[in-house]
Design a protein around this motif. Structure first.
Motif, PDB file in Angstrom:
ATOM      1  N   VAL A 128       0.864  -1.178   0.000  1.00  0.00           N
ATOM      2  CA  VAL A 128       0.000   0.000   0.000  1.00  0.00           C
ATOM      3  C   VAL A 128       0.904   1.232   0.000  1.00  0.00           C
ATOM      4  CG1 VAL A 128      -1.809   1.236   1.256  1.00  0.00           C
ATOM      5  CG2 VAL A 128      -1.747  -1.263   1.298  1.00  0.00           C
ATOM      6  N   PRO A 129       0.689   2.143  -0.934  1.00  0.00           N
ATOM      7  CA  PRO A 129       1.517   3.355  -0.973  1.00  0.00           C
ATOM      8  C   PRO A 129       1.422   4.153   0.330  1.00  0.00           C
ATOM      9  CG  PRO A 129       0.096   3.202  -2.914  1.00  0.00           C
ATOM     10  CD  PRO A 129      -0.306   2.101  -1.982  1.00  0.00           C
ATOM     11  N   SER A 130       2.498   4.863   0.668  1.00  0.00           N
ATOM     12  CA  SER A 130       2.554   5.600   1.932  1.00  0.00           C
ATOM     13  C   SER A 130       1.414   6.603   2.090  1.00  0.00           C
ATOM     14  CB  SER A 130       3.834   6.393   2.110  1.00  0.00           C
ATOM     15  OG  SER A 130       4.904   5.905   1.459  1.00  0.00           O
ATOM     16  N   LEU A 131       1.052   7.298   1.036  1.00  0.00           N
ATOM     17  CA  LEU A 131      -0.029   8.278   1.135  1.00  0.00           C
ATOM     18  C   LEU A 131      -1.340   7.584   1.517  1.00  0.00           C
ATOM     19  CD1 LEU A 131      -0.892  11.217   0.836  1.00  0.00           C
ATOM     20  CD2 LEU A 131      -1.310  10.765  -1.591  1.00  0.00           C
ATOM     21  N   ARG A 135      -3.652   7.857   5.051  1.00  0.00           N
ATOM     22  CA  ARG A 135      -5.104   8.085   5.082  1.00  0.00           C
ATOM     23  C   ARG A 135      -5.809   7.000   5.889  1.00  0.00           C
ATOM     24  NH1 ARG A 135      -6.232   9.602  -1.061  1.00  0.00           N
ATOM     25  NH2 ARG A 135      -4.369   8.396  -1.180  1.00  0.00           N
ATOM     26  N   LEU A 136      -5.367   5.749   5.717  1.00  0.00           N
ATOM     27  CA  LEU A 136      -5.961   4.645   6.469  1.00  0.00           C
ATOM     28  C   LEU A 136      -5.700   4.807   7.964  1.00  0.00           C
ATOM     29  CD1 LEU A 136      -5.172   1.632   4.143  1.00  0.00           C
ATOM     30  CD2 LEU A 136      -7.423   2.540   4.692  1.00  0.00           C
ATOM     31  N   ARG A 137      -4.517   5.237   8.303  1.00  0.00           N
ATOM     32  CA  ARG A 137      -4.187   5.458   9.710  1.00  0.00           C
ATOM     33  C   ARG A 137      -5.100   6.538  10.305  1.00  0.00           C
ATOM     34  NH1 ARG A 137       1.069   6.445   9.075  1.00  0.00           N
ATOM     35  NH2 ARG A 137       1.519   4.226   8.998  1.00  0.00           N
ATOM     36  N   ALA A 138      -5.282   7.623   9.580  1.00  0.00           N
ATOM     37  CA  ALA A 138      -6.170   8.693  10.046  1.00  0.00           C
ATOM     38  C   ALA A 138      -7.607   8.184  10.155  1.00  0.00           C
ATOM     39  CB  ALA A 138      -6.094   9.889   9.101  1.00  0.00           C
ATOM     40  N   SER A 139      -8.036   7.379   9.196  1.00  0.00           N
ATOM     41  CA  SER A 139      -9.381   6.803   9.232  1.00  0.00           C
ATOM     42  C   SER A 139      -9.565   5.917  10.448  1.00  0.00           C
ATOM     43  CB  SER A 139      -9.644   5.975   7.975  1.00  0.00           C
ATOM     44  OG  SER A 139      -9.615   6.779   6.838  1.00  0.00           O
ATOM     45  N   THR A 140      -8.545   5.152  10.767  1.00  0.00           N
ATOM     46  CA  THR A 140      -8.618   4.248  11.914  1.00  0.00           C
ATOM     47  C   THR A 140      -8.788   5.046  13.201  1.00  0.00           C
ATOM     48  OG1 THR A 140      -7.246   2.623  10.780  1.00  0.00           O
ATOM     49  CG2 THR A 140      -7.434   2.407  13.175  1.00  0.00           C
ATOM     50  N   PHE A 141      -8.019   6.100  13.361  1.00  0.00           N
ATOM     51  CA  PHE A 141      -8.137   6.919  14.568  1.00  0.00           C
ATOM     52  C   PHE A 141      -9.505   7.595  14.644  1.00  0.00           C
ATOM     53  CE2 PHE A 141      -3.396   6.830  14.543  1.00  0.00           C
ATOM     54  CZ  PHE A 141      -3.268   6.167  15.746  1.00  0.00           C
ATOM     55  N   ALA A 142     -10.027   8.053  13.521  1.00  0.00           N
ATOM     56  CA  ALA A 142     -11.359   8.665  13.513  1.00  0.00           C
ATOM     57  C   ALA A 142     -12.426   7.631  13.864  1.00  0.00           C
ATOM     58  CB  ALA A 142     -11.641   9.282  12.143  1.00  0.00           C
TER      59      ALA A 142
END
Length: 169
Positions: A128-131, A135-142
């Motif tokens: 999975v590309p870093s960008l 986004r997935l990391r931010a989605s997980t926290f949200a």
């Protein structure tokens, strides 16, 4: 499926923002006394019900974020089976930890998908590309922040709620 079920519920008179526990039980929510006494099907149906529009939207957003990657990795059938297994496992855990709670939502299934994604990424870093990963990391926290916040707001905060990630009604 989640959206269609929610629409059917609303059309049939269930409150669109804050359905009652009784309404959710009627539609197939996971409720220990019913689930463990002949209604085992609730272990899966509960994962297609949602305790209002906000929970539905947050969960579908998280499902879309992770689902599109997992479907690429595992294919349509593999993704579907992964979702159903995560849903079943989270519902089973919910009955064990909170047998008297009325539980509904795809939160547990999505938490399982996030775990599957992490395991896959750990085995194949760089897929999975870093960008996209950021986004997935931010989605997980949200996603986690929303679910923890709802539990705290409803004053039903407990260890099982965090561990199984279900909406408490």
């Amino acid at each position: 499926v989640n959206l269609v079920v929610w629409l059917f519920m609303v059309v049939r008179g269930v409150h669109w923002l804050d359905p009652s526990g009784e309404a959710l039980k009627t539609w197939g929510a996971n409720y220990g006394p019913l689930t463990t006494h002949g209604d085992g099907w609730r272990l899966l149906t509960a994962c297609f019900l949602h305790a209002g529009l906000v929970q539905l939207l947050v969960n579908q957003w998280a499902l879309w974020q992770y689902g599109r990657w997992l479907e690429r990795f595992f294919g349509h059938l593999g993704f579907g089976l992964l979702y159903l297994m995560a849903a079943f496992a989270s519902s089973l855990a919910a009955v064990y930890w909170q047998p008297e709670a009325v539980l509904a939502g795809s939160t547990g299934a999505i938490a399982g998908l996030i775990g599957a994604f992490a395991a896959f990424y750990w085995r194949a870093p760089g897929v999975v590309p870093s960008l996209a990963l950021n986004r997935l990391r931010a989605s997980t926290f949200a996603f986690l922040g929303y679910n923890i916040g709802v539990d705290m707001y409803r004053q039903r905060l407990d260890a099982a709620g965090f561990q199984i990630g279900r909406a408490h009604v």
